[in-house]
Design a protein around this motif. Structure first.
Motif: not given
Lengths: 309, 300
Positions: B53, B69-80, B139
């Motif tokens: 990390d 950009h706020f989400e519940e739960g664990k961190a996921m791989a996100k991109s723009v 991916q």
């Protein structure tokens, strides 16, 4: 004499038996040791596998891209031929770096960097949240690394992929049949430059002389291939080349967003209400603040906030 | 020798008699251990190669902002995904007509053939909808690249063009006396320059040395060399997406020259009686010529 011999035999047998028992004991010991070791190894492997999953989580990009609106903007007249043989697509991809916001923490983004730095410098802030007076501590946000890169895709207007080719003829004959069928303009084909045929995978790559023939053929999902008296429909799909450019790992740095802690023991459980109070407090210059863009807090459970460029 | 004092998992191996079966069991266990050890080594290697990390070597900084950009739960791989740009080759004798209203384009497309009246004669042309390839899935994985390094620490206000800078770096790091070697590739990045060498050990050596005084123009600059992580495409899917406002006009006969043709087409496609409407743009590629139509995403 035979009694002696009998005795000898008896002794020998007993010796052998004793040896065997010894060997068995040793082997048994080894077996139990190795079994223990193997169990330990399996546990270590499991731990590493989990760790690997965790660490690659944020350095991998795995994105399903929603439909983006595209519009005509301009026309160009490049010199080189190569730019006309493909429809080229390019885009930029950049990680959104996740930050896990724990219970009792909030993030506040200011419009100006100086305001954020000032709030951090002041460190302690007495904020009124409904009927309570809380002391919030302001700190910089420590971010992980992310990646950014460009994706370039070329969809060929001159080449197409062909599959589901029946395995009925020897290689060079099939190549000829492919060339003949794909050059028939009445079926949408055109003059063929080159055929690459793989008998094993029952597929081929056809290169046409003129750019644009590929598009025509690809409007249909399949194409007629004539072998002797029969017509087989073979599947056609585009030939694309995809590569990355300007790949870079970067370390995220938050200049305008500040971490606030100290909300753990709040009586209010409504996150929106708390966010409003925080926002109002930090909008005021006399409180060391300034124009606020976003406030988000975690009261009941942790959330993940995503940082972007 | 009671089987009970051995691990219960072993019961299946342990037979009360026969040292032969026992040595077979022993062999099987030893083989299993060899396999497990190999797997462990593989994982350890992957973990070392995979970026953590927080990467353990210096990488350029990039300022980021929390925009909500706020989400519940664990961190996921996100991109723009941004700056989508598509170049579409237009053949000779074609035109691209872009309407203000996508419904007008739809109407125009209802007729495959259009007859355009020009000063007493008719131009017969074909119209087609336009579809462009769009990336729908991507991916990418990152891994340490043993042949490449990142050069960083460039002074601000460096008056060199991209080409000049890359050349100077390639010259400097191409010399064995500087600790370098044959440069295979080079690329300018946001935070520095990536150099790729034909031999692994050159990259490793340079990273160990770490800092270099490199002549860049009038002065020498202290530059840093660190390991480089490269990306690998695991999956990339491209799907055709329609361009609702635009229409392709094909097989335009060679009777008018460029500017005239442009006017004629614009007039024709604006006529409501022909199903046309307000035209935003007309791009004409006369027969014998070629053009590249550029499409971009509205945002970013």
């Amino acid at each position: 004499m035979s009694a002696d011999e009998d005795n000898k035999e008896q002794v020998l047998k007993e010796c052998e038996q004793a040896e065997e028992i010894m060997k068995d004991k040793q082997n048994q010991k080894l077996i139990s040791e190795i079994t223990k070791e193997n169990i330990q190894l399996k546990e270590e492997i499991k731990k590493l596998e989990a760790e690997l999953q965790e660490t690659t989580r944020t350095s991998q990009i795995n994105e399903d891209i929603p439909e983006t609106k595209i519009k005509f903007t301009s026309v160009e007249n490049p010199e080189s031929d190569s730019e006309f043989s493909d429809i080229s697509y390019s885009c930029q991809v950049s990680s959104k770096v996740p930050y896990e916001l724990q219970k009792g923490q909030a993030l506040i983004t200011f419009e100006k960097e100086e305001v954020a730095q000032n709030v951090i410098r002041m460190e302690y802030h007495h904020v009124q949240v409904q009927n309570e007076n809380v002391m919030l501590t302001a700190n910089p946000v420590s971010l992980n690394s992310g990646v950014k890169f460009q994706v370039h895709v070329g969809v060929s207007k001159m080449k197409i992929n062909v599959t589901d080719i029946p395995d009925e003829l020897p290689e060079s004959q099939m190549r000829d049949k492919l060339e003949l069928s794909f050059s028939k303009s009445r079926n949408g084909g055109g003059e063929v430059e080159y055929v690459e045929y793989n008998k094993q995978t029952r597929s081929a790559l056809i290169t046409f002389v003129e750019s644009g023939v590929a598009d025509k053929i690809l409007k249909m999902k399949d194409y007629p291939l004539y072998i002797n008296q029969n017509c087989h429909r073979v599947t056609v799909y585009p030939y694309t080349e995809t590569h990355l450019k300007k790949f870079q790992v970067f370390s995220g740095v938050s200049k305008r967003t500040v971490l606030l802690t100290g909300l753990k023991h709040l009586q209010t459980t409504d996150e929106e209400v708390v966010e409003d109070f925080i926002s109002i407090h930090f909008q005021r210059e006399k409180n060391g603040g300034g124009e606020v863009e976003v406030v988000k807090c975690s009261l009941g459970q942790p959330h993940t906030a995503y940082f972007e460029e | 020798m009671d089987s009970a004092d051995v691990c219960p998992a072993l019961k299946v191996h342990l037979l009360p008699t026969g040292s032969q079966t026992m040595s077979q069991a022993l062999q099987a266990l030893q083989e299993e251990q060899a396999r497990l050890k190999m797997r462990l080594q593989e994982l350890q290697r992957n973990l070392r190669d995979c970026p953590q990390d927080k990467v353990p070597f210096p990488v350029p900084e990039s300022p980021l902002v929390f925009r909500g950009h706020f989400e519940e739960g664990k961190a996921m791989a996100k991109s723009v995904v941004s700056h989508v740009r598509i170049c579409y080759p237009l053949p000779g004798g074609s035109a691209l007509v872009t309407f203000d209203d996508p419904n007008v384009a739809k109407q125009v497309l209802q007729q495959k053939e259009h007859q355009i009246n020009v000063e007493g004669f008719r131009l017969r042309v074909q119209v087609q909808p336009l579809e462009l390839p769009m990336l729908t899935t991507i991916q990418v994985s990152s891994q340490m690249n043993d042949q490449r390094v990142l050069v960083s620490g460039f002074p601000a206000g460096l008056k060199l063009s991209e080409e000049e800078l890359l050349d100077k770096l390639e010259i400097f790091f191409g010399k064995t006396k500087n600790g370098g070697g044959d440069v295979e590739m080079r690329e300018l990045l946001q935070g520095g320059v990536m150099l790729g060498f034909t031999e692994d050990r050159v990259a490793q050596h340079l990273c160990q040395m770490g800092q270099f005084m490199v002549p860049l123009g009038k002065q020498q600059s202290c530059l840093r060399v660190s390991p480089y992580m490269s990306g690998k495409i695991q999956k990339a899917e491209v799907r055709p997406q329609p361009v609702p406002q635009s229409v392709l006009v094909l097989n335009i006969p060679d009777v008018l020259d460029g500017p005239e043709l442009q006017d004629v087409l614009e007039i024709h496609f604006q006529k409501p009686t022909r199903g046309g409407g307000e035209v935003e743009a007309v791009t004409v590629v006369p027969p014998g010529q070629r053009g590249l139509a550029v499409f971009t995403s509205k945002s970013g």
